[in-house]
Write an enzyme that holds these catalytic residues in place. Structure first.
Site, mmCIF file in Angstrom:
data_model
loop_
_atom_site.group_PDB
_atom_site.id
_atom_site.type_symbol
_atom_site.label_atom_id
_atom_site.label_comp_id
_atom_site.label_asym_id
_atom_site.label_seq_id
_atom_site.Cartn_x
_atom_site.Cartn_y
_atom_site.Cartn_z
ATOM 1 N N ASN A 137 21.989 -85.433 58.196
ATOM 2 C CA ASN A 137 22.220 -86.760 57.618
ATOM 3 C C ASN A 137 20.872 -87.473 57.615
ATOM 4 O OD1 ASN A 137 22.936 -89.355 56.968
ATOM 5 N ND2 ASN A 137 24.132 -89.737 58.836
ATOM 6 N N TRP A 138 20.270 -87.515 56.432
ATOM 7 C CA TRP A 138 18.910 -88.073 56.346
ATOM 8 C C TRP A 138 18.900 -89.600 56.429
ATOM 9 C CZ3 TRP A 138 16.291 -84.839 51.816
ATOM 10 C CH2 TRP A 138 16.192 -83.507 52.221
ATOM 11 N N LYS A 139 20.055 -90.211 56.307
ATOM 12 C CA LYS A 139 20.148 -91.684 56.321
ATOM 13 C C LYS A 139 19.162 -92.271 55.294
ATOM 14 C CE LYS A 139 21.928 -91.384 60.961
ATOM 15 N NZ LYS A 139 22.169 -92.010 62.260
ATOM 16 N N HIS A 153 30.958 -93.154 58.186
ATOM 17 C CA HIS A 153 29.922 -93.084 59.228
ATOM 18 C C HIS A 153 29.906 -94.414 59.984
ATOM 19 C CE1 HIS A 153 26.071 -92.979 61.224
ATOM 20 N NE2 HIS A 153 26.119 -91.662 61.103
ATOM 21 N N GLU A 190 31.640 -88.470 66.266
ATOM 22 C CA GLU A 190 30.342 -89.038 66.627
ATOM 23 C C GLU A 190 30.557 -90.256 67.515
ATOM 24 O OE1 GLU A 190 27.113 -88.023 63.587
ATOM 25 O OE2 GLU A 190 28.218 -89.688 62.751
ATOM 26 N N GLY A 235 18.536 -87.888 63.263
ATOM 27 C CA GLY A 235 17.090 -87.860 63.471
ATOM 28 C C GLY A 235 16.472 -86.472 63.436
ATOM 29 N N SER A 266 22.723 -87.758 68.631
ATOM 30 C CA SER A 266 21.562 -87.277 69.384
ATOM 31 C C SER A 266 21.605 -85.773 69.664
ATOM 32 C CB SER A 266 21.382 -88.080 70.680
ATOM 33 O OG SER A 266 21.142 -89.447 70.366
ATOM 34 N N GLU A 312 27.639 -96.255 60.999
ATOM 35 C CA GLU A 312 26.724 -97.286 60.471
ATOM 36 C C GLU A 312 27.345 -97.988 59.263
ATOM 37 O OE1 GLU A 312 23.330 -94.680 60.213
ATOM 38 O OE2 GLU A 312 23.305 -94.597 62.396
ATOM 39 N N GLY A 353 21.683 -91.952 67.552
ATOM 40 C CA GLY A 353 20.333 -92.492 67.480
ATOM 41 C C GLY A 353 19.840 -93.091 68.787
HETATM 42 P P1 PGA Z 1 21.494 -88.890 65.387
HETATM 43 O O1 PGA Z 1 22.496 -89.343 64.221
HETATM 44 O O2 PGA Z 1 21.509 -87.384 65.419
HETATM 45 O O3 PGA Z 1 20.169 -89.455 64.982
HETATM 46 O O4 PGA Z 1 22.029 -89.479 66.658
HETATM 47 C C1 PGA Z 1 23.690 -88.677 63.996
HETATM 48 C C2 PGA Z 1 24.445 -89.353 62.871
HETATM 49 O O5 PGA Z 1 24.412 -90.583 62.787
HETATM 50 O O6 PGA Z 1 25.075 -88.691 62.027
#
Ligand code: PGA
Length: 248
Positions: free
Chosen positions: A9-11, A94, A166, A233, A211, A96, A172
């Site tokens: 997931n490149w966000k 997600h 998640e 990340g 993470s 976010e 993150g």
């Molecule tokens: P992260 O993000 O690996 O940076 O914790 C995971 C995600 O939000 O899908």
């Protein structure tokens, strides 16, 4: 036997040039690993990345999809549009999106349904906040998040869907759930689905996200109900993403 799946997931990161380099790097390192792999890229890089990966096993995905099929919805991208670019997966719900952009269980269910209508596999993201975990609400929270989709689509829709567990407190933050903490929730999710349909429960891929890194992926992936990962990340660097993929 369920196939494993690792999704990046490149966000909201990268440029067109860096996205091309990153996808080239991943394709070059796929090797003979038979597990499935995908990257969820920013919409505007779909065409460029799609061109690089089209003859490879790396599948294309996005990070969201509109909850409506078409019309006056300024700023939204429909599943039909995504289909044109060979998009195979779409993240929905997600954390976010839920916390910063107002996605609700109901709108996430609508997004899930729109993706499926265009043969895009929704990756339903679910998980509890730290406060909810501390109040022992984890199972209730994920149940509700799953129920909202089932209420709209029926359980059969999970025949062609992926779930990503998640924990919000692990995204993150560098704080990964322990192998056992993650397995406990994954097992619960599978049992919750099994109570509605055993066949679907046995075959649905449930990914862990939060993470996940090259040094903790192996332990997580070894858990019986963890079928792969949703990687934020650590997916922005081809080498670390590939290390995670190859630890499946
Ligand atoms: P992260 O993000 O690996 O940076 O914790 C995971 C995600 O939000 O899908």
């Amino acid at each position: 036997m369920r196939q494993s799946l690792v999704v990046g997931n490149w966000k909201m990161n990268g440029t067109r040039a860096s996205s091309i380099l990153l996808s080239q790097g991943i394709v070059a390192g796929l090797g003979s690993n038979s597990a499935q792999i995908a990257v969820c890229v920013p919409y505007v890089f779909l065409a460029s990345v799609g061109e690089i990966i089209k003859d490879s096993r790396l599948a294309l995905g996005v990070q969201n999809v509109a909850d409506k099929p078409a019309g006056a919805f300024t700023g939204e991208i429909s599943a039909t549009m995504l289909n044109e670019f060979g998009c195979k997966y779409a993240l929905v719900g997600h954390s976010e999106r839920r916390s910063y952009y107002g996605d609700t269980n109901e709108s996430v269910a609508a997004r899930f349904s729109q993706a499926q209508a265009e043969n895009i596999v929704p990756i339903l993201c679910i998980g509890e906040t730290l406060e909810q975990r501390e109040q022992n609400q984890t199972f209730d929270v994920v149940n509700e998040q799953i129920d909202a989709v089932i209420n709209l689509t029926g359980i059969q829709a999970f025949n062609s869907a992926v779930i990503a567990y998640e924990p919000v407190w692990a995204i993150g933050t560098g704080k990964t759930a322990s192998d056992e903490q993650a397995q406990e929730v994954h097992q619960h999710i599978r049992q919750y689905i099994a109570a509605k349909d055993q066949v679907i429960a046995d075959k649905i891929q449930i990914l862990y996200g939060g993470s996940a890194k090259p040094d903790n992926a192996k332990g997580l992936f070894a858990m019986p109900d963890i079928d792969g990962g949703l990687i934020g990340g650590a997916s922005l660097d081809a080498e670390s993403f590939l290390k995670i993929y190859h630890s499946i």
